[in-house]
Motif scaffolding. Structure first.
Motif, PDB file in Angstrom:
ATOM      1  N   LEU A  38      92.800  26.279  34.303  1.00  0.00           N
ATOM      2  CA  LEU A  38      91.644  26.992  34.860  1.00  0.00           C
ATOM      3  C   LEU A  38      91.697  28.485  34.547  1.00  0.00           C
ATOM      4  CD1 LEU A  38      91.104  25.323  38.348  1.00  0.00           C
ATOM      5  CD2 LEU A  38      89.697  25.092  36.308  1.00  0.00           C
ATOM      6  N   CYS A  39      92.887  29.016  34.361  1.00  0.00           N
ATOM      7  CA  CYS A  39      93.026  30.440  34.040  1.00  0.00           C
ATOM      8  C   CYS A  39      92.418  30.779  32.677  1.00  0.00           C
ATOM      9  CB  CYS A  39      94.486  30.863  34.106  1.00  0.00           C
ATOM     10  SG  CYS A  39      95.075  31.018  35.798  1.00  0.00           S
ATOM     11  N   LEU A  40      92.187  29.777  31.862  1.00  0.00           N
ATOM     12  CA  LEU A  40      91.534  30.025  30.577  1.00  0.00           C
ATOM     13  C   LEU A  40      90.123  30.591  30.776  1.00  0.00           C
ATOM     14  CD1 LEU A  40      92.673  26.889  28.567  1.00  0.00           C
ATOM     15  CD2 LEU A  40      93.485  29.247  28.324  1.00  0.00           C
ATOM     16  N   PHE A  41      89.510  30.296  31.905  1.00  0.00           N
ATOM     17  CA  PHE A  41      88.188  30.857  32.193  1.00  0.00           C
ATOM     18  C   PHE A  41      88.231  32.380  32.317  1.00  0.00           C
ATOM     19  CE2 PHE A  41      87.207  26.520  33.812  1.00  0.00           C
ATOM     20  CZ  PHE A  41      86.148  26.262  32.958  1.00  0.00           C
ATOM     21  N   LEU A  42      89.397  32.925  32.590  1.00  0.00           N
ATOM     22  CA  LEU A  42      89.532  34.378  32.693  1.00  0.00           C
ATOM     23  C   LEU A  42      89.378  35.053  31.330  1.00  0.00           C
ATOM     24  CD1 LEU A  42      92.500  34.548  35.207  1.00  0.00           C
ATOM     25  CD2 LEU A  42      90.055  34.840  35.695  1.00  0.00           C
ATOM     26  N   LEU A  43      89.479  34.281  30.255  1.00  0.00           N
ATOM     27  CA  LEU A  43      89.350  34.832  28.911  1.00  0.00           C
ATOM     28  C   LEU A  43      87.902  34.900  28.422  1.00  0.00           C
ATOM     29  CD1 LEU A  43      92.347  32.943  27.273  1.00  0.00           C
ATOM     30  CD2 LEU A  43      92.312  35.276  28.202  1.00  0.00           C
ATOM     31  N   ILE A  44      86.998  34.323  29.188  1.00  0.00           N
ATOM     32  CA  ILE A  44      85.582  34.324  28.785  1.00  0.00           C
ATOM     33  C   ILE A  44      85.035  35.743  28.927  1.00  0.00           C
ATOM     34  CG2 ILE A  44      83.272  33.495  29.419  1.00  0.00           C
ATOM     35  CD1 ILE A  44      84.573  30.823  30.068  1.00  0.00           C
ATOM     36  N   PRO A  45      84.393  36.233  27.874  1.00  0.00           N
ATOM     37  CA  PRO A  45      83.858  37.593  27.953  1.00  0.00           C
ATOM     38  C   PRO A  45      82.684  37.682  28.933  1.00  0.00           C
ATOM     39  CG  PRO A  45      83.309  36.578  25.846  1.00  0.00           C
ATOM     40  CD  PRO A  45      84.178  35.612  26.582  1.00  0.00           C
ATOM     41  N   GLY A  46      82.520  38.839  29.495  1.00  0.00           N
ATOM     42  CA  GLY A  46      81.438  39.071  30.436  1.00  0.00           C
ATOM     43  C   GLY A  46      81.943  39.834  31.638  1.00  0.00           C
ATOM     44  N   PRO A  47      81.137  39.902  32.669  1.00  0.00           N
ATOM     45  CA  PRO A  47      81.560  40.601  33.888  1.00  0.00           C
ATOM     46  C   PRO A  47      82.840  39.988  34.455  1.00  0.00           C
ATOM     47  CG  PRO A  47      79.226  40.038  33.999  1.00  0.00           C
ATOM     48  CD  PRO A  47      79.783  39.372  32.783  1.00  0.00           C
ATOM     49  N   SER A  48      83.605  40.792  35.151  1.00  0.00           N
ATOM     50  CA  SER A  48      84.913  40.344  35.641  1.00  0.00           C
ATOM     51  C   SER A  48      84.811  39.219  36.668  1.00  0.00           C
ATOM     52  CB  SER A  48      85.679  41.527  36.234  1.00  0.00           C
ATOM     53  OG  SER A  48      84.950  42.072  37.312  1.00  0.00           O
ATOM     54  N   TRP A  49      83.678  39.025  37.287  1.00  0.00           N
ATOM     55  CA  TRP A  49      83.546  37.988  38.299  1.00  0.00           C
ATOM     56  C   TRP A  49      83.228  36.621  37.697  1.00  0.00           C
ATOM     57  CZ3 TRP A  49      78.891  35.515  38.434  1.00  0.00           C
ATOM     58  CH2 TRP A  49      77.798  36.169  37.840  1.00  0.00           C
ATOM     59  N   ILE A  50      82.850  36.546  36.443  1.00  0.00           N
ATOM     60  CA  ILE A  50      82.459  35.274  35.824  1.00  0.00           C
ATOM     61  C   ILE A  50      83.625  34.292  35.769  1.00  0.00           C
ATOM     62  CG2 ILE A  50      81.748  34.199  33.631  1.00  0.00           C
ATOM     63  CD1 ILE A  50      79.413  35.406  34.944  1.00  0.00           C
ATOM     64  N   GLY A  51      84.773  34.726  35.286  1.00  0.00           N
ATOM     65  CA  GLY A  51      85.937  33.832  35.170  1.00  0.00           C
ATOM     66  C   GLY A  51      86.352  33.244  36.510  1.00  0.00           C
ATOM     67  N   PRO A  52      86.610  34.093  37.519  1.00  0.00           N
ATOM     68  CA  PRO A  52      86.981  33.535  38.827  1.00  0.00           C
ATOM     69  C   PRO A  52      85.892  32.642  39.432  1.00  0.00           C
ATOM     70  CG  PRO A  52      87.573  35.844  38.724  1.00  0.00           C
ATOM     71  CD  PRO A  52      86.785  35.545  37.479  1.00  0.00           C
ATOM     72  N   ALA A  53      84.615  32.992  39.208  1.00  0.00           N
ATOM     73  CA  ALA A  53      83.535  32.163  39.746  1.00  0.00           C
ATOM     74  C   ALA A  53      83.539  30.785  39.087  1.00  0.00           C
ATOM     75  CB  ALA A  53      82.192  32.853  39.535  1.00  0.00           C
ATOM     76  N   MET A  54      83.773  30.729  37.795  1.00  0.00           N
ATOM     77  CA  MET A  54      83.819  29.444  37.094  1.00  0.00           C
ATOM     78  C   MET A  54      85.033  28.630  37.547  1.00  0.00           C
ATOM     79  SD  MET A  54      82.522  30.729  33.355  1.00  0.00           S
ATOM     80  CE  MET A  54      82.836  29.216  32.522  1.00  0.00           C
ATOM     81  N   MET A  55      86.139  29.315  37.768  1.00  0.00           N
ATOM     82  CA  MET A  55      87.329  28.635  38.274  1.00  0.00           C
ATOM     83  C   MET A  55      87.042  28.035  39.646  1.00  0.00           C
ATOM     84  SD  MET A  55      90.246  31.396  37.171  1.00  0.00           S
ATOM     85  CE  MET A  55      91.578  30.605  38.027  1.00  0.00           C
ATOM     86  N   ALA A  56      86.407  28.816  40.498  1.00  0.00           N
ATOM     87  CA  ALA A  56      86.113  28.357  41.853  1.00  0.00           C
ATOM     88  C   ALA A  56      85.156  27.171  41.838  1.00  0.00           C
ATOM     89  CB  ALA A  56      85.528  29.500  42.684  1.00  0.00           C
ATOM     90  N   LEU A  57      84.192  27.172  40.914  1.00  0.00           N
ATOM     91  CA  LEU A  57      83.247  26.060  40.833  1.00  0.00           C
ATOM     92  C   LEU A  57      83.945  24.734  40.530  1.00  0.00           C
ATOM     93  CD1 LEU A  57      80.208  27.625  38.955  1.00  0.00           C
ATOM     94  CD2 LEU A  57      80.256  26.721  41.288  1.00  0.00           C
ATOM     95  N   LEU A  58      85.061  24.801  39.862  1.00  0.00           N
ATOM     96  CA  LEU A  58      85.822  23.582  39.574  1.00  0.00           C
ATOM     97  C   LEU A  58      86.913  23.325  40.611  1.00  0.00           C
ATOM     98  CD1 LEU A  58      86.180  23.920  35.720  1.00  0.00           C
ATOM     99  CD2 LEU A  58      84.720  22.348  36.965  1.00  0.00           C
ATOM    100  N   TYR A  59      87.573  24.380  41.065  1.00  0.00           N
ATOM    101  CA  TYR A  59      88.749  24.226  41.926  1.00  0.00           C
ATOM    102  C   TYR A  59      88.378  23.844  43.360  1.00  0.00           C
ATOM    103  CZ  TYR A  59      93.643  24.921  43.132  1.00  0.00           C
ATOM    104  OH  TYR A  59      94.943  24.721  43.513  1.00  0.00           O
ATOM    105  N   LEU A  60      87.332  24.411  43.901  1.00  0.00           N
ATOM    106  CA  LEU A  60      86.970  24.104  45.286  1.00  0.00           C
ATOM    107  C   LEU A  60      86.591  22.633  45.480  1.00  0.00           C
ATOM    108  CD1 LEU A  60      85.137  27.393  46.289  1.00  0.00           C
ATOM    109  CD2 LEU A  60      87.437  26.639  46.919  1.00  0.00           C
TER     110      LEU A  60
END
Length: 126
Positions: free
Chosen positions: A54-76
């Protein structure tokens, strides 16, 4: 044929990944799936290994909140469904090892019986 009662590190890894253990380790499997700390072990075995991918989502370019938000959408939802299916998983693992699936309910049945006996004593039925 081995008469070991506890798995070797290689057997433990295979067991965690879904494999079965020899019949000589049946009591260890029962203790692992139904004993003290079994819920914690189950949750850790499923929820911790998925953090790295899931940490691979942190490598996606864009605003800093995008990666954690995508992680949360899967992890929660994973947390929710992992907890919700714990009982099903325990029963499946017991059956896969040739054990009685009702062992997964043993603690609940014992607790219910104790509560029922206490209730009946309090209300003059026991």
């Amino acid at each position: 044929m081995s008469n070991r009662t506890k798995p070797t590190p290689a057997q433990r890894i295979r067991y965690i990944c879904g494999g079965t253990l020899p019949p000589s380790m049946a009591q260890w499997v029962i203790d692992d799936l139904t004993g003290p700390g079994s819920a914690r072990r189950y949750l850790l075995r499923i929820l911790v290994p998925v953090i790295a991918p899931l940490c691979l989502f942190l490598l996606i370019p864009g605003p800093s909140w995008i990666g954690p938000a995508m992680m949360a959408l899967l992890y929660l939802p994973l947390i929710y469904f992992t907890a919700a299916l714990m009982h099903v998983y325990r029963r499946h693992r017991l059956t896969a090892h040739g054990l009685d699936a009702t062992l997964a309910d043993a603690r609940n049945r014992a607790r219910s019986a104790a509560e029922r006996a206490a209730y009946e004593r309090r209300h003059g039925r026991g």
